[in-house]
Design an enzyme around this catalytic site. Structure first.
Site, PDB file in Angstrom:
ATOM      1  N   PHE A   1     -37.492 -11.566  15.190  1.00  0.00           N
ATOM      2  CA  PHE A   1     -36.387 -12.533  15.177  1.00  0.00           C
ATOM      3  C   PHE A   1     -36.141 -13.089  16.581  1.00  0.00           C
ATOM      4  O   PHE A   1     -35.301 -12.599  17.320  1.00  0.00           O
ATOM      5  CB  PHE A   1     -35.108 -11.880  14.653  1.00  0.00           C
ATOM      6  CG  PHE A   1     -35.193 -11.388  13.232  1.00  0.00           C
ATOM      7  CD1 PHE A   1     -35.898 -12.084  12.261  1.00  0.00           C
ATOM      8  CD2 PHE A   1     -34.553 -10.206  12.859  1.00  0.00           C
ATOM      9  CE1 PHE A   1     -35.973 -11.615  10.954  1.00  0.00           C
ATOM     10  CE2 PHE A   1     -34.615  -9.734  11.553  1.00  0.00           C
ATOM     11  CZ  PHE A   1     -35.326 -10.435  10.602  1.00  0.00           C
TER      12      PHE A   1
ATOM     13  N   ALA B   1     -19.004   8.032   7.049  1.00  0.00           N
ATOM     14  CA  ALA B   1     -19.055   7.118   5.896  1.00  0.00           C
ATOM     15  C   ALA B   1     -18.587   5.720   6.285  1.00  0.00           C
ATOM     16  O   ALA B   1     -17.470   5.550   6.752  1.00  0.00           O
ATOM     17  CB  ALA B   1     -18.163   7.670   4.786  1.00  0.00           C
TER      18      ALA B   1
ATOM     19  N   TYR C   1     -18.031  -6.198  10.795  1.00  0.00           N
ATOM     20  CA  TYR C   1     -18.446  -4.789  10.923  1.00  0.00           C
ATOM     21  C   TYR C   1     -17.870  -4.195  12.207  1.00  0.00           C
ATOM     22  O   TYR C   1     -17.180  -3.159  12.175  1.00  0.00           O
ATOM     23  CB  TYR C   1     -19.983  -4.693  10.910  1.00  0.00           C
ATOM     24  CG  TYR C   1     -20.472  -3.344  11.358  1.00  0.00           C
ATOM     25  CD1 TYR C   1     -20.183  -2.203  10.622  1.00  0.00           C
ATOM     26  CD2 TYR C   1     -21.204  -3.203  12.539  1.00  0.00           C
ATOM     27  CE1 TYR C   1     -20.605  -0.945  11.052  1.00  0.00           C
ATOM     28  CE2 TYR C   1     -21.636  -1.954  12.966  1.00  0.00           C
ATOM     29  CZ  TYR C   1     -21.325  -0.831  12.219  1.00  0.00           C
ATOM     30  OH  TYR C   1     -21.740   0.399  12.653  1.00  0.00           O
TER      31      TYR C   1
ATOM     32  N   ASP D   1     -27.251 -11.787  17.089  1.00  0.00           N
ATOM     33  CA  ASP D   1     -28.006 -10.843  17.921  1.00  0.00           C
ATOM     34  C   ASP D   1     -27.860 -11.185  19.404  1.00  0.00           C
ATOM     35  O   ASP D   1     -28.385 -12.203  19.851  1.00  0.00           O
ATOM     36  CB  ASP D   1     -29.504 -10.912  17.575  1.00  0.00           C
ATOM     37  CG  ASP D   1     -29.915  -9.907  16.527  1.00  0.00           C
ATOM     38  OD1 ASP D   1     -29.133  -8.978  16.247  1.00  0.00           O
ATOM     39  OD2 ASP D   1     -31.030 -10.048  15.998  1.00  0.00           O
TER      40      ASP D   1
HETATM   41  N1  UDP Z   1     -35.500  -7.192  14.598  1.00  0.00           N
HETATM   42  C1  UDP Z   1     -36.586  -8.001  14.354  1.00  0.00           C
HETATM   43  N2  UDP Z   1     -37.127  -7.995  13.093  1.00  0.00           N
HETATM   44  C2  UDP Z   1     -36.654  -7.215  12.075  1.00  0.00           C
HETATM   45  C3  UDP Z   1     -35.542  -6.369  12.339  1.00  0.00           C
HETATM   46  C4  UDP Z   1     -34.991  -6.391  13.601  1.00  0.00           C
HETATM   47  O1  UDP Z   1     -37.052  -8.714  15.246  1.00  0.00           O
HETATM   48  O2  UDP Z   1     -37.184  -7.261  10.958  1.00  0.00           O
HETATM   49  C5  UDP Z   1     -34.892  -7.165  15.936  1.00  0.00           C
HETATM   50  C6  UDP Z   1     -33.430  -7.581  15.943  1.00  0.00           C
HETATM   51  O3  UDP Z   1     -33.321  -8.972  16.154  1.00  0.00           O
HETATM   52  C7  UDP Z   1     -32.872  -6.762  17.106  1.00  0.00           C
HETATM   53  C8  UDP Z   1     -33.730  -5.511  17.138  1.00  0.00           C
HETATM   54  O4  UDP Z   1     -34.908  -5.830  16.389  1.00  0.00           O
HETATM   55  O5  UDP Z   1     -33.073  -7.445  18.324  1.00  0.00           O
HETATM   56  C9  UDP Z   1     -33.063  -4.317  16.496  1.00  0.00           C
HETATM   57  O6  UDP Z   1     -32.560  -4.694  15.233  1.00  0.00           O
HETATM   58  P1  UDP Z   1     -32.035  -3.659  14.159  1.00  0.00           P
HETATM   59  O7  UDP Z   1     -31.727  -4.435  12.908  1.00  0.00           O
HETATM   60  O8  UDP Z   1     -32.973  -2.518  14.063  1.00  0.00           O
HETATM   61  O9  UDP Z   1     -30.701  -3.074  14.801  1.00  0.00           O
HETATM   62  P2  UDP Z   1     -29.356  -3.813  15.305  1.00  0.00           P
HETATM   63  O10 UDP Z   1     -29.627  -4.201  16.747  1.00  0.00           O
HETATM   64  O11 UDP Z   1     -29.082  -4.970  14.413  1.00  0.00           O
HETATM   65  O12 UDP Z   1     -28.329  -2.731  15.204  1.00  0.00           O
END
Ligand code: UDP
Length: 338
Positions: free
Chosen positions: A213, A79, A146, A290
């Site tokens: 992104f 959780a 987080y 990121d």
């Molecule tokens: N990402 C993206 N477009 C999206 C969601 C994620 O390009 O709509 C990219 C994000 O920048 C990262 C990777 O995908 O490099 C994984 O992102 P996610 O949010 O799945 O997991 P995180 O790495 O944040 O835990």
């Protein structure tokens, strides 16, 4: 090996928790789930076989009652809130839910003699990578609330180990993905922010397009690289972490990843191949926070837990997630959760 008692699973009605519950039930374990149903779904659980307690971990009276009734042998703690961006905007919400609320759970464990704890930690506790792949000795300098909240709980668990003998395994997940191979349960987050489900929602036409992104990272194709770990592999790792403690193993931290990274473009190409559909893409700026690349060194997981990822090919992750999203339930539970 002897199974010694009931397992208390917090957040067991959520994405990773529910897949782990299913795995543990198959192994013949007895499971009690505590979930406040903010993100959990009743339908993610086989309620004929699982006791579900709807309530909050921070409710000390409830925790005392649950522990008195079920005398759990171990706690598997899933959780938590887990949106990095939201944690930057609303840090107190994250510290309240991810750090303060579990204190009541720990008080009940202390009082009732439960000494085993499996913790869903994260590679976000490491912060910006200083070397790749990342092992468990990588400095832990989280760059968002987080990650900081998860690191704080790691510290609290270590201190409880010294003070009253709590034994913990910190499982530091990389990018959880995929779904149940039988398509019974899956990932249903609102809002859904994760890459693979969003790509599949675009393939299905539920969203207009997926935004990539950032295309100017110093990676092979300019997009971010991540280590995608299948949720079933995560589930199995929890069972092995429990074995570790049952066998008298020490408190330890373990990375859970495949050791292989894939770029956003590679995931997109694989999803097009799996679904047989074109996926509309737009290209946007980098998302704050990121890092260009996050890949686990999973050697310690093999050494300490005897665990190795079985699903190393992102195709398997996408196929199982597609089974859920394109399946009869359309990737959504009917009730509860947000
Ligand atoms: N990402 C993206 N477009 C999206 C969601 C994620 O390009 O709509 C990219 C994000 O920048 C990262 C990777 O995908 O490099 C994984 O992102 P996610 O949010 O799945 O997991 P995180 O790495 O944040 O835990």
């Amino acid at each position: 090996m002897q199974k010694t008692g009931t397992l208390l699973i917090t957040g067991g009605a959520g994405y990773i928790g529910s897949h782990t519950v299913k795995h543990l039930l198959k192994q013949g374990e007895k499971v009690v789930v505590v979930d406040n149903m903010v993100f959990g779904h009743r339908e993610a659980l086989d309620l004929d076989r699982v006791t579900l307690v709807e309530g909050d971990l921070g409710d000390a009276e409830l925790m005392d009652r649950v522990f008195a009734e079920h005398q759990p042998e171990a706690v598997l703690h899933f959780a938590a809130y887990a949106f990095v961006g939201e944690s930057v905007e609303q840090p107190l919400k994250y510290y309240q839910n991810n750090v303060t609320a579990p204190l009541a759970l720990l008080e009940a464990m202390k009082k009732h003699g439960t000494r085993r704890f499996i913790f869903s930690s994260t590679c976000a506790t490491y912060g910006n990578p200083q070397y790749m792949p990342m092992d468990e000795n990588h400095p832990q300098v989280p760059v968002n609330p987080y990650g900081a909240s998860k690191l704080m709980l790691e510290r609290i668990l270590l201190d409880c180990g010294v003070a009253w003998g709590l034994q913990s395994v910190f499982l530091r997940y990389f990018n959880a993905s995929g779904g149940d191979l039988e398509g019974e349960i899956g990932e249903d987050h609102t809002p859904e922010t994760h890459l693979i489900p969003r790509i599949l929602m675009a393939a299905k036409g539920e969203i207009e397009h997926i935004t990539v992104f950032g295309t100017d990272y110093a990676t092979s194709d300019g997009t971010c690289i991540r280590d995608y770990i299948h949720v079933n592999d995560l589930a199995r790792a929890h069972a092995l972490a429990l074995n570790h403690l049952r066998n008298g193993g020490e408190t330890t931290a373990v990375n859970l990843g495949t050791g292989r990274g894939f770029s956003v473009r590679e995931i997109l190409a694989t999803a097009e191949a799996v679904t047989g559909r074109p996926i509309p893409v737009s290209y946007g700026p980098r998302r704050a926070g990121d890092p260009p690349e996050l890949v686990a060194n999973p050697a310690k997981a093999k050494e300490v837990l005897g665990w190795e990822a079985e699903y190393k090919d992102p195709r398997q992750h996408i196929e199982s997630a597609w089974k859920w999203i394109a399946g009869p339930r359309g990737g959504r539970y009917r009730s509860s959760g947000q």
